[in-house]
Design an enzyme around this catalytic site. Structure first.
Site, mmCIF file in Angstrom:
data_model
loop_
_atom_site.group_PDB
_atom_site.id
_atom_site.type_symbol
_atom_site.label_atom_id
_atom_site.label_comp_id
_atom_site.label_asym_id
_atom_site.label_seq_id
_atom_site.Cartn_x
_atom_site.Cartn_y
_atom_site.Cartn_z
ATOM 1 N N HIS A 125 0.871 -1.180 0.000
ATOM 2 C CA HIS A 125 0.000 0.000 0.000
ATOM 3 C C HIS A 125 0.907 1.228 0.000
ATOM 4 O O HIS A 125 2.027 1.175 0.507
ATOM 5 C CB HIS A 125 -0.840 -0.051 1.281
ATOM 6 N N ASP A 202 3.057 -4.767 8.083
ATOM 7 C CA ASP A 202 1.885 -3.925 7.934
ATOM 8 C C ASP A 202 0.673 -4.853 8.102
ATOM 9 O O ASP A 202 0.335 -5.629 7.201
ATOM 10 C CB ASP A 202 1.913 -3.268 6.551
ATOM 11 N N GLN A 205 -4.388 -5.291 6.973
ATOM 12 C CA GLN A 205 -5.402 -6.172 6.366
ATOM 13 C C GLN A 205 -5.344 -7.593 6.906
ATOM 14 O O GLN A 205 -5.970 -8.487 6.338
ATOM 15 C CB GLN A 205 -5.222 -6.203 4.837
ATOM 16 N N LYS A 228 -10.282 -0.629 10.665
ATOM 17 C CA LYS A 228 -10.440 -1.816 9.822
ATOM 18 C C LYS A 228 -10.711 -3.055 10.669
ATOM 19 O O LYS A 228 -10.912 -4.138 10.153
ATOM 20 C CB LYS A 228 -9.178 -2.034 8.988
ATOM 21 N N CYS A 366 -4.823 2.420 -3.660
ATOM 22 C CA CYS A 366 -3.571 2.941 -3.085
ATOM 23 C C CYS A 366 -2.414 1.966 -3.294
ATOM 24 O O CYS A 366 -1.538 1.817 -2.428
ATOM 25 C CB CYS A 366 -3.716 3.277 -1.600
#
Ligand code: C6P
Length: 408
Positions: A125, A202, A205, A228, A366
């Site tokens: 991202h 990261d 997600q 999220k 993104c």
């Protein structure tokens, strides 16, 4: 005590927004990768905070301030236990996943020297690309990018070749927001550590899809956003190993992050406060703790199985549509599907789906370098959460077919 049964009706009943209609149709919300919906308990705790508890934290001797401080710090502990961090001081509240990564780029980045290398991947991202580009420019470092295969899987051989004694940080996504790929992070972390590199995952997600154990993973940093993972916007978390966080300079200066201020010299507060300058998003932190309590009450294995079933069913149905191509066919995927349709722009499909009450995301998500890799302008992305159903997928597929018929 966990409720080991997975009742989709019971789960859906806790998310008030799922009852609403959009453009005269029952809402089908398949844009969870962008932001998840919030359960009633999260909404209630925010409301209760401002109705009954509002005060600044870590500052007052008065009752409300101490109560708010306790609730905020309890939330930190809930998050600590959820991701299995060793100590609660390893949980830094930030403004979100982007802010967490920027914190590492600024503070850990300060310890790097000219010529040091940072390794990222093609599927990052922008939040896990641009902070490193900025840092590399500032400190004359070298940014290297691990290529991917056309399946959307990381090229492991290339990763091994790019890794060297010069690599100081591997910053990589746990799950791709565009492809759904689950990266083999256990292997990547072990391998990166053999050359002494630190690893930032990261987790924007991944954390909403499966349990996270930062000690087992042995990652050095783990970054994610509250919104999220069923919590509010404007709050996120950076996990970092204690010794590492202690060894790097603060991110921002201001109140709460100091121990003693004089005009000659300022000394800094202990963890986690050293990285939390200024009044934080207090209700956000408390509500994020509540979101993790909500997750703690679910059977995570049942959630994983349910999301797998959603993914498999949706992929099977999508593949029956003429001219449709799925982008991202990794063997290990979270419940995220990107696809394109011959001769039709993703934006047009997204607009027609919206008219039918269905929320998906269209565009580059993104991840522009990833779009360049696949030589496409963008995709249509359906991203599922544990409250989505197979019936919603049927509605989506029928609406998608109608949209295609209108556009062809
Ligand atoms: N991805 C998406 O629709 P923020 O904006 O700070 O909450 O999260 C940034 C971020 C970082 N890493 C990954 C892998 C992400 O997916 C995101 C956010 C959203 O895919 C919004 S662009």
């Amino acid at each position: 005590m966990k409720d080991l049964s997975f009742s989709i009706d019971e789960i859906r009943s806790q998310f008030p927004i799922l009852k609403r209609t959009v453009n005269g149709k029952k809402l089908v919300y398949f844009d969870n990768g962008a932001s998840s919906q919030k359960p009633q308990c999260v909404i209630d705790i925010i409301n209760n905070y401002y109705c009954n508890e509002n005060a600044n934290i870590h500052r007052g001797v008065h009752f409300l301030s101490q109560e708010a401080t306790t609730n905020y710090e309890n939330a930190r502990e809930t998050i600590q236990h959820y991701i299995h961090a060793k100590e609660s001081c390893e949980i830094i509240f930030t403004r979100g996943g982007t802010d967490s990564i920027n914190l590492v780029a600024t503070s850990f980045g300060e310890t790097l020297q000219k010529g040091d290398e940072i390794l990222i991947s093609f599927m990052e991202h922008h939040s896990n690309i641009v902070p490193w580009q900025m840092l590399c420019e500032r400190k004359e470092l070298v940014l290297k990018v691990i290529p991917i295969h056309s399946t959307g899987e990381l090229n492991i051989e290339a990763f091994e070749n790019l890794l060297s004694e010069k690599t100081k940080l591997l910053a990589i996504t746990h799950v791709s927001n565009t492809l759904g790929t689950i990266n083999p992070v256990n292997y990547l972390i072990k391998k990166a550590h053999t050359v002494g590199a630190k690893v930032l995952l990261d987790g924007a997600q991944s954390i909403q899809h499966f349990p996270i154990n930062v000690q087992e993973l042995d990652c050095d940093f783990f970054a994610f956003s509250g919104h999220k993972v069923f919590g509010p916007t404007g709050v996120g978390v950076l996990y970092g190993k204690k010794e590492l966080l202690e060894s790097i300079p603060p991110y921002q200066g201001g109140g709460d992050m100091i121990s003693k201020v004089t005009f000659d010299k300022t000394t800094y507060n202990e963890l986690p406060h050293k990285f939390e300058a200024g009044t934080p998003h207090i209700s956000g932190g408390i509500a994020l703790g509540k979101a993790f309590e909500f997750l703690n009450n679910l059977d995570s294995e049942a959630v994983i199985q349910h999301e797998r079933a959603l993914l498999a069913y949706a992929e099977e149905k999508l593949m029956q549509i003429d001219g449709l191509k799925i982008i991202g066919n990794s063997k290990h995927k979270a419940s995220v599907i990107s696809f394109i349709i011959d001769g039709i722009h993703p934006f047009d499909v997204g607009t027609l789906l919206d008219k039918q009450g269905i929320a998906v995301r269209t565009g580059h998500h993104c991840t522009q370098p990833l779009m360049d890799f696949f030589q496409i302008p963008g995709t249509i992305r359906a991203s599922f959460a544990m409250y989505n159903t197979l019936e919603e997928i049927d509605i989506f597929i029928a609406a998608l077919q109608r949209s295609i018929d209108m556009l062809k």
